[in-house]
Design an enzyme around this catalytic site. Structure first.
Site, PDB file in Angstrom:
ATOM      1  N   ASP A   8      -4.996  27.563 -17.269  1.00 32.57           N
ATOM      2  CA  ASP A   8      -5.498  27.377 -18.635  1.00 32.57           C
ATOM      3  C   ASP A   8      -5.659  28.681 -19.400  1.00 32.57           C
ATOM      4  O   ASP A   8      -6.749  29.237 -19.522  1.00 32.57           O
ATOM      5  CB  ASP A   8      -6.789  26.549 -18.642  1.00 32.57           C
ATOM      6  CG  ASP A   8      -6.458  25.086 -18.880  1.00 32.57           C
ATOM      7  OD1 ASP A   8      -5.446  24.828 -19.541  1.00 32.57           O
ATOM      8  OD2 ASP A   8      -7.179  24.204 -18.387  1.00 32.57           O
ATOM      9  N   ASP A  63      -5.378  15.611 -31.326  1.00 37.75           N
ATOM     10  CA  ASP A  63      -4.047  15.089 -31.651  1.00 37.75           C
ATOM     11  C   ASP A  63      -3.080  15.107 -30.456  1.00 37.75           C
ATOM     12  O   ASP A  63      -1.941  14.652 -30.563  1.00 37.75           O
ATOM     13  CB  ASP A  63      -3.442  15.860 -32.833  1.00 37.75           C
ATOM     14  CG  ASP A  63      -3.269  17.339 -32.531  1.00 37.75           C
ATOM     15  OD1 ASP A  63      -3.575  17.770 -31.390  1.00 37.75           O
ATOM     16  OD2 ASP A  63      -2.837  18.084 -33.438  1.00 37.75           O
ATOM     17  N   LYS A  90       2.321  20.237 -21.550  1.00 38.64           N
ATOM     18  CA  LYS A  90       1.111  20.513 -22.330  1.00 38.64           C
ATOM     19  C   LYS A  90       1.507  20.391 -23.797  1.00 38.64           C
ATOM     20  O   LYS A  90       2.443  21.069 -24.230  1.00 38.64           O
ATOM     21  CB  LYS A  90       0.646  21.941 -22.012  1.00 38.64           C
ATOM     22  CG  LYS A  90      -0.797  22.196 -22.313  1.00 38.64           C
ATOM     23  CD  LYS A  90      -1.260  23.483 -21.655  1.00 38.64           C
ATOM     24  CE  LYS A  90      -2.588  23.922 -22.214  1.00 38.64           C
ATOM     25  NZ  LYS A  90      -3.062  25.154 -21.599  1.00 38.64           N
ATOM     26  N   GLY A  97      -6.218  15.733 -22.241  1.00 37.44           N
ATOM     27  CA  GLY A  97      -6.210  15.219 -23.605  1.00 37.44           C
ATOM     28  C   GLY A  97      -4.890  15.489 -24.318  1.00 37.44           C
ATOM     29  O   GLY A  97      -4.568  14.867 -25.331  1.00 37.44           O
ATOM     30  N   ARG A  98      -4.151  16.442 -23.783  1.00 37.47           N
ATOM     31  CA  ARG A  98      -2.848  16.736 -24.400  1.00 37.47           C
ATOM     32  C   ARG A  98      -1.835  17.153 -23.330  1.00 37.47           C
ATOM     33  O   ARG A  98      -0.845  17.811 -23.614  1.00 37.47           O
ATOM     34  CB  ARG A  98      -2.987  17.819 -25.453  1.00 37.47           C
ATOM     35  CG  ARG A  98      -3.579  19.098 -24.912  1.00 37.47           C
ATOM     36  CD  ARG A  98      -3.361  20.193 -25.887  1.00 37.47           C
ATOM     37  NE  ARG A  98      -4.050  21.392 -25.455  1.00 37.47           N
ATOM     38  CZ  ARG A  98      -3.890  22.551 -26.030  1.00 37.47           C
ATOM     39  NH1 ARG A  98      -3.083  22.675 -27.055  1.00 37.47           N
ATOM     40  NH2 ARG A  98      -4.529  23.599 -25.601  1.00 37.47           N
ATOM     41  N   ASP A 150     -13.710  22.869 -15.590  1.00 35.64           N
ATOM     42  CA  ASP A 150     -12.430  22.141 -15.656  1.00 35.64           C
ATOM     43  C   ASP A 150     -11.257  23.101 -15.689  1.00 35.64           C
ATOM     44  O   ASP A 150     -10.108  22.690 -15.541  1.00 35.64           O
ATOM     45  CB  ASP A 150     -12.396  21.214 -16.877  1.00 35.64           C
ATOM     46  CG  ASP A 150     -12.768  21.942 -18.158  1.00 35.64           C
ATOM     47  OD1 ASP A 150     -13.909  22.435 -18.234  1.00 35.64           O
ATOM     48  OD2 ASP A 150     -11.923  22.036 -19.059  1.00 35.64           O
ATOM     49  N   ASN A 151     -11.530  24.375 -15.894  1.00 36.00           N
ATOM     50  CA  ASN A 151     -10.448  25.354 -15.919  1.00 36.00           C
ATOM     51  C   ASN A 151     -10.422  26.200 -14.650  1.00 36.00           C
ATOM     52  O   ASN A 151      -9.882  27.305 -14.646  1.00 36.00           O
ATOM     53  CB  ASN A 151     -10.576  26.262 -17.146  1.00 36.00           C
ATOM     54  CG  ASN A 151     -10.319  25.501 -18.431  1.00 36.00           C
ATOM     55  OD1 ASN A 151      -9.651  24.466 -18.427  1.00 36.00           O
ATOM     56  ND2 ASN A 151     -10.832  25.998 -19.533  1.00 36.00           N
ATOM     57  N   GLY A 195     -10.657  15.292 -19.188  1.00 31.02           N
ATOM     58  CA  GLY A 195      -9.381  14.670 -18.815  1.00 31.02           C
ATOM     59  C   GLY A 195      -8.253  15.328 -19.593  1.00 31.02           C
ATOM     60  O   GLY A 195      -8.487  16.100 -20.526  1.00 31.02           O
ATOM     61  N   ARG A 242       4.557  23.215 -17.586  1.00 31.58           N
ATOM     62  CA  ARG A 242       3.779  24.044 -16.660  1.00 31.58           C
ATOM     63  C   ARG A 242       4.063  23.618 -15.233  1.00 31.58           C
ATOM     64  O   ARG A 242       4.229  22.435 -14.942  1.00 31.58           O
ATOM     65  CB  ARG A 242       2.307  23.848 -17.012  1.00 31.58           C
ATOM     66  CG  ARG A 242       1.326  24.507 -16.086  1.00 31.58           C
ATOM     67  CD  ARG A 242       0.005  24.762 -16.781  1.00 31.58           C
ATOM     68  NE  ARG A 242      -0.817  23.570 -16.884  1.00 31.58           N
ATOM     69  CZ  ARG A 242      -2.031  23.573 -17.443  1.00 31.58           C
ATOM     70  NH1 ARG A 242      -2.542  24.681 -17.956  1.00 31.58           N
ATOM     71  NH2 ARG A 242      -2.735  22.472 -17.516  1.00 31.58           N
TER      72      ARG A 242
HETATM   73  P1  AMP Z   1      -9.116  23.540 -22.791  1.00 31.43           P
HETATM   74  O1  AMP Z   1     -10.116  24.291 -23.599  1.00 31.43           O
HETATM   75  O2  AMP Z   1      -7.686  23.793 -23.159  1.00 31.43           O
HETATM   76  O3  AMP Z   1      -9.351  23.666 -21.325  1.00 31.43           O
HETATM   77  O4  AMP Z   1      -9.331  22.005 -23.158  1.00 31.43           O
HETATM   78  C1  AMP Z   1     -10.549  21.341 -22.975  1.00 31.43           C
HETATM   79  C2  AMP Z   1     -10.355  19.859 -23.121  1.00 31.43           C
HETATM   80  O5  AMP Z   1      -9.932  19.533 -24.446  1.00 31.43           O
HETATM   81  C3  AMP Z   1      -9.323  19.257 -22.195  1.00 31.43           C
HETATM   82  O6  AMP Z   1      -9.768  17.985 -21.829  1.00 31.43           O
HETATM   83  C4  AMP Z   1      -8.100  19.168 -23.062  1.00 31.43           C
HETATM   84  O7  AMP Z   1      -7.198  18.195 -22.623  1.00 31.43           O
HETATM   85  C5  AMP Z   1      -8.711  18.808 -24.406  1.00 31.43           C
HETATM   86  N1  AMP Z   1      -7.852  19.211 -25.539  1.00 31.43           N
HETATM   87  C6  AMP Z   1      -7.566  20.458 -25.935  1.00 31.43           C
HETATM   88  N2  AMP Z   1      -6.764  20.439 -27.016  1.00 31.43           N
HETATM   89  C7  AMP Z   1      -6.535  19.148 -27.317  1.00 31.43           C
HETATM   90  C8  AMP Z   1      -5.768  18.466 -28.331  1.00 31.43           C
HETATM   91  N3  AMP Z   1      -5.092  19.120 -29.269  1.00 31.43           N
HETATM   92  N4  AMP Z   1      -5.765  17.112 -28.313  1.00 31.43           N
HETATM   93  C9  AMP Z   1      -6.450  16.434 -27.385  1.00 31.43           C
HETATM   94  N5  AMP Z   1      -7.184  17.017 -26.416  1.00 31.43           N
HETATM   95  C10 AMP Z   1      -7.227  18.349 -26.376  1.00 31.43           C
HETATM   96 MG    MG Z   2      -8.503  23.164 -19.735  1.00 35.72          MG
END
Ligand code: AMP
Ligand code: MG
Length: 484
Positions: free
Chosen positions: A260, A123, A111, A90-91, A250-251, A88, A174
């Site tokens: 991403d 965070d 983002k 997360g940020r 997810d990407n 989901g 974005r």
């Molecule tokens: P990503 O590797 O950027 O595709 O992120 C993978 C997952 O980790 C996704 O669900 C992001 O929303 C979550 N995520 C990445 N960085 C953070 C962060 N600093 N705080 C919370 N969730 C994060």
């Molecule tokens: Mg991602």
């Protein structure tokens, strides 16, 4: 009140509620604009000329949302390096969907805008370096005519984020055709309710209508169309030497856009095994693995559609398998056409495939620069310089000339074809890192100069010289980091 010309029409919120959580971005103490994308803003029909820089910064940091925005975070799941996880946003927090003057529907999304129910202990924030990296590379991809999400702005938030050290926190805005991911379908399938997956299929068909709907079954039309778009996308990546680095399900966006930008980078020296990401220990997402991984991800997508492909489970599986196998054939065809274009071949000849693989093998043995070798071939005279003195290359060059002579089109057309397919400039990783380092310390000039140099990547000019050299041995960067 922030004056803006957003035309919001937020259809994602019509999906069942399991797909999202409405919430506001977390306010930040001191938003400041780092960079905004004026030409993208114009394309989107946005005009901030009456908006003060402070008001713009407040909006682009989420302190003051524009009228019509209905912020929410999306739920999704995904296979990360082959392992299934609930994820989901997360940020990330979507503002909603904006309709452009030409009637295009785009998601506008933050983002780094603070924690959400999907943050899993993170965070919810982002550091300036990775956000500027996404801005730079996504804009470079767009200029290369490769489908991609875009970047409207980066602002700092006046706070520090803690990664290995304290870094300035930043928020990226974005713009994407949608944020529906393979992982969104995996999440929907997990709900074990046929209505949930059906609603997502219907929604996705509306946002990304299948190119051909000859089939009786619209889920199959959708699957085939998504496969076709991924074949095209991956072929583009391979053409320019792009290594995404984190092709988790997810990407992978169903829009067919590159999404991403984490540890991604462009390959300098040609090597099919090129991996940059510090966390990709086994080379799962290496340059040459990208087509197979895309196919694997699409198989995960197809699985989510099984109940909709046929009432008979066995039959549904066969339909899905046939569609997924189609990726292999379609990719082989597209990839061959792409390589033909890179060396200016028209028509088809039995020798074409070996002509191209022999060139690539030679490049690998010579540790030749991928971009510059093709660039050197894009002249009417044989390429000059030490690596081309090699006997194997000379023999290859003679074979190539003989094949060009069989072309149905004149030499000038071959050169135009090559020029349209071989970039003269790419965002080389050592330079990307240099400009991001400077930007993190407040000097944006090198970043803006690099961005400008990447605007017309198929037109050679002497101004581009400083950006065309591969890294010297001491400048080489072998690893990139997600920076999350
Ligand atoms: P990503 O590797 O950027 O595709 O992120 C993978 C997952 O980790 C996704 O669900 C992001 O929303 C979550 N995520 C990445 N960085 C953070 C962060 N600093 N705080 C919370 N969730 C994060
Ligand atoms: Mg991602």
């Amino acid at each position: 009140m922030t004056k803006s010309t957003f035309q919001f029409d937020n259809t994602y919120l019509h999906l069942p509620q399991v797909f999202y959580t409405k919430l506001q971005p977390t306010p930040v103490p001191k938003p400041e604009i780092v960079i905004t994308n004026t030409s993208l803003a114009i394309d989107l029909g946005l005009d901030f000329s009456d908006t003060s820089p402070d008001a713009q910064a407040a909006m682009l940091a989420g302190n003051q949302m524009p009228e019509g925005a209905e912020p929410f975070a999306q739920a999704y799941a995904g296979h990360q390096f082959g392992h299934f996880t609930m994820l989901g946003d997360g940020r990330a927090i979507a503002w909603g969907e904006h309709l452009t003057p030409t009637g295009q529907r785009v998601d506008i999304q933050f983002k780094g805008s603070g924690p959400t129910p999907y943050s899993r202990g993170g965070d919810g924030r982002a550091a300036i370096g990775p956000m500027l990296r996404e801005y730079l590379i996504s804009e470079a991809m767009h200029a290369l005519n490769i489908p991609t999400t875009r970047s409207l702005a980066v602002v700092t938030n006046g706070e520090q984020v803690y990664r290995e050290t304290a870094l300035p926190g930043a928020i990226l805005t974005r713009v994407a055709s949608s944020h529906i991911r393979v992982g969104t379908f995996q999440y929907a399938a997990l709900q074990q309710d046929p209505k949930t997956i059906r609603s997502l299929v219907d929604y996705t068909i509306k946002r990304h209508p299948p190119r051909s709907v000859t089939k009786q079954n619209e889920s199959l039309s959708l699957l085939e169309s998504i496969i076709e778009k991924q074949v095209e996308l991956i072929t583009h990546w391979m053409r320019v030497g792009f290594v995404h680095g984190v092709m988790n399900t997810d990407n992978m966006a169903l829009s067919g856009e590159t999404i991403d930008y984490g540890p991604c980078a462009f390959m300098d020296t040609y090597n099919p095994g090129t991996v940059f990401s510090s966390i990709d220990h086994k080379g799962r997402y290496a340059y040459a693995n990208q087509p197979a991984i895309a196919q694997w991800n699409l198989a995960r997508f197809a699985e989510t559609l099984l109940p909709l492909l046929d009432d008979d489970a066995e039959k549904a599986r066969e339909i899905a398998e046939e569609a997924i196998n189609g990726f292999g054939t379609a990719y082989k065809d597209k990839s061959l056409s792409m390589l033909r274009a890179k060396i200016g071949l028209f028509g088809e000849s039995a020798e074409d495939e070996s002509l191209m693989t022999d060139l690539l093998d030679w490049m690998q043995r010579q540790k030749a620069d991928y971009t510059n070798t093709f660039l050197d071939l894009t002249n009417d005279a044989p390429p000059k310089g030490e690596p081309y003195e090699d006997e194997t290359f000379k023999k290859w060059h003679t074979r190539w000339q003989a094949r060009l002579a069989k072309n149905t089109e004149p030499l000038e057309s071959s050169l135009s074809l090559m020029r349209a397919n071989n970039p003269v400039v790419i965002p080389r990783n050592h330079q990307v890192e240099q400009v991001l380092e400077a930007a993190t310390h407040g000097d944006l000039k090198p970043l803006k100069a690099l961005l400008a140099a990447l605007q017309k990547p198929y037109e050679n000019s002497s101004d581009l010289k400083p950006y065309q050299s591969p890294p010297k041995p001491e400048e080489k960067i072998y690893q990139t980091f997600c920076g999350t």
